[in-house]
Design an enzyme around this catalytic site. Structure first.
Site, mmCIF file in Angstrom:
data_model
loop_
_atom_site.group_PDB
_atom_site.id
_atom_site.type_symbol
_atom_site.label_atom_id
_atom_site.label_comp_id
_atom_site.label_asym_id
_atom_site.label_seq_id
_atom_site.Cartn_x
_atom_site.Cartn_y
_atom_site.Cartn_z
ATOM 1 N N GLU A 15 -0.312 1.586 -5.655
ATOM 2 C CA GLU A 15 -0.197 0.148 -4.921
ATOM 3 C C GLU A 15 -0.340 -0.859 -5.685
ATOM 4 O O GLU A 15 -1.062 -0.899 -6.616
ATOM 5 C CB GLU A 15 -1.473 0.089 -3.916
ATOM 6 C CG GLU A 15 -1.535 1.410 -2.970
ATOM 7 C CD GLU A 15 -2.953 1.302 -2.310
ATOM 8 O OE1 GLU A 15 -3.521 0.147 -1.925
ATOM 9 O OE2 GLU A 15 -3.678 2.469 -2.181
ATOM 10 N N HIS A 25 0.771 -1.235 -0.190
ATOM 11 C CA HIS A 25 0.018 -0.015 0.060
ATOM 12 C C HIS A 25 0.908 1.171 0.076
ATOM 13 O O HIS A 25 0.926 1.831 1.007
ATOM 14 C CB HIS A 25 -1.035 -0.153 1.198
ATOM 15 C CG HIS A 25 -2.051 0.898 1.256
ATOM 16 N ND1 HIS A 25 -1.804 2.143 0.990
ATOM 17 C CD2 HIS A 25 -3.395 0.735 1.656
ATOM 18 C CE1 HIS A 25 -3.097 2.862 1.058
ATOM 19 N NE2 HIS A 25 -4.147 1.919 1.478
#
Length: 281
Positions: A257, A155
């Protein structure tokens, strides 16, 4: 100075600093195996870390590169983004050469994880820093006797001076699920993405690298193994609801991400690998 690895304290938690070639460096916390800083030889910090981030393990650290596993977002019955971001990982390998420093952290199932998710597993996150490059590789090992499925992500919060000035290339022609607009599926037909409002898109089956550009800043982002790419910025209103983000935090970050949104099946005794590479160009 030759590349090296040192144990440090970072915001009160145990961490390691990878000192790479030409003054490049990265900081990885044992909590969550989370990369919290990446500085290139020009002295520029490339990752966004919220100055309101919480480091006591009660919640995930806001910023850097959290490992989301075995669930991405709220797509399942587990806590959002899974449970490994607030777990303590162990260092299993460290190596340095003339032009790199490398660190591997690992996490295995225990009573607490099996109470949430009843599968034996071992995760390894390997982080390697070179002069202008940061590589992350996540290995998911199924150590049990039955197959399991997971979703997950690296992330990555990229630091930008002003997100309104940023463009992201490389996603033209891909379908994306637009979570900011009721999960409608759209095909991207623009040559680049500009952030002008809340953005929460999952681009599917992405093969090409992405290029983030803003003035004299260029950063290439490449995923392998992870089939999807999320582009996320909370913008003004959503940012105001995040207690661990400053009011203007949205302006200085863009998440690009590496994601597996659809379940990945790992047979008993098998391993799966996913990578993300960031290169300052």
């Amino acid at each position: 100075m030759k590349p090296s690895i040192e144990e440090i304290e970072f915001h009160g938690i145990a961490a390691l600093r990878l000192n790479g070639p030409q003054g490049a460096s990265a900081v990885i916390s044992k909590l969550g195996a989370q990369v919290l800083s990446w500085t290139t030889p020009d002295g520029r910090e490339r990752l966004f870390l919220s100055d309101k981030a919480v480091f006591d393990g009660s919640v995930a650290i806001r910023g850097g590169i959290p490992v989301c596993w075995p669930q991405f977002a709220g797509l399942g019955d587990l806590p959002k983004h899974g449970f490994v971001r607030t777990r303590e990982w162990q260092v299993s390998a460290r190596r340095c050469g003339d032009d790199y420093a490398l660190l591997t952290l690992e996490l295995a199932d225990d009573e607490a994880t099996r109470a949430l998710w009843p599968h034996p597993f071992r995760l390894e996150l390997t982080v390697m820093i070179e002069a202008d490059r940061l590589d992350l590789e996540l290995c998911v090992a199924n150590t049990g006797t039955a197959a399991f499925a997971f979703t997950g992500a690296l992330h990555t919060y990229l630091r930008v001076v002003q997100v309104e000035d940023v463009t992201l290339e490389g996603l033209y022609g891909h379908d994306y699920r637009d979570a900011a607009k009721g999960d409608v599926v759209v095909r991207d037909t623009g040559t680049h993405i500009a952030v002008e409002a809340e953005m929460d898109r999952v681009y599917r089956r992405v093969k090409r690298p992405q290029l983030l550009q803003a003035g004299n800043l260029s950063l290439a982002v490449q995923g392998q193994g992870f089939p999807d790419v999320v582009v996320w910025n909370p913008w003004v209103e959503k940012c105001a609801t995040l207690t661990d983000m400053p009011a203007d935090g949205w302006r200085h970050m863009l998440c690009v991400e590496a994601v597996a949104e659809q379940p990945v099946v790992v047979p008993a005794g098998e391993e799966w690998y996913g990578r993300q590479t960031l290169v300052a160009v």
